[in-house]
Design a protein around this motif. Structure first.
Motif, short mmCIF file in Angstrom:
data_model
loop_
_atom_site.label_atom_id
_atom_site.label_comp_id
_atom_site.label_asym_id
_atom_site.label_seq_id
_atom_site.Cartn_x
_atom_site.Cartn_y
_atom_site.Cartn_z
N SER A 94 3.11 -3.39 18.66
CA SER A 94 4.48 -3.86 18.87
C SER A 94 4.58 -5.36 18.65
N ARG A 95 3.60 -6.11 19.16
CA ARG A 95 3.60 -7.56 18.96
C ARG A 95 3.47 -7.91 17.49
N GLN A 96 2.61 -7.19 16.76
CA GLN A 96 2.44 -7.47 15.34
C GLN A 96 3.70 -7.14 14.56
N ALA A 97 4.42 -6.13 14.97
CA ALA A 97 5.67 -5.77 14.29
C ALA A 97 6.71 -6.86 14.51
N ASP A 142 -2.63 -13.23 14.05
CA ASP A 142 -3.98 -13.17 13.48
C ASP A 142 -4.44 -11.73 13.37
N GLU A 143 -4.71 -11.27 12.16
CA GLU A 143 -5.16 -9.90 11.95
C GLU A 143 -6.64 -9.73 12.23
N ASP A 144 -7.34 -10.83 12.53
CA ASP A 144 -8.76 -10.75 12.84
C ASP A 144 -8.99 -10.58 14.34
N GLU A 145 -8.00 -10.08 15.06
CA GLU A 145 -8.17 -9.82 16.48
C GLU A 145 -8.24 -8.33 16.71
#
Length: 86
Positions: free
Chosen positions: A60-63, A69-72
């Motif tokens: 949800s946060r990424q949306a 950061d996609e490395d998490e």
């Protein structure tokens, strides 16, 4: 033994598919690709409800913030140092 809370609850592929309202095939694919927090017991995929709930919040946060950061990973640990030695 069933408990009244979902804390520590372990789910099957079918239960996670129902919970997320997707097909079991989608759950298998995401688990195998390590895009969904999962572990195997005797060759069968299992999922912690707490980890799935955290994963949902992360998605949800990424949306809402695609620049996150996609490395998490699910726990927010930085994965960009994978494979590096000290």
């Amino acid at each position: 033994m069933p408990t009244s809370t979902s804390e520590g609850e372990i789910l099957t592929v079918g239960q996670v598919a129902d919970y997320l309202r997707v097909t079991q095939r989608t759950i298998y694919r995401l688990a195998a690709a390590k895009k969904l927090p999962a572990f195997k017991v005797g060759g069968a995929w299992r999922f912690s409800r707490v980890d799935i709930d955290c994963w949902i919040k992360q998605q949800s946060r990424q949306a809402l913030d695609p620049g996150q950061d996609e490395d998490e990973d699910v726990a927010g640990k930085n994965l960009s140092d994978k494979g590096k030695r000290a």
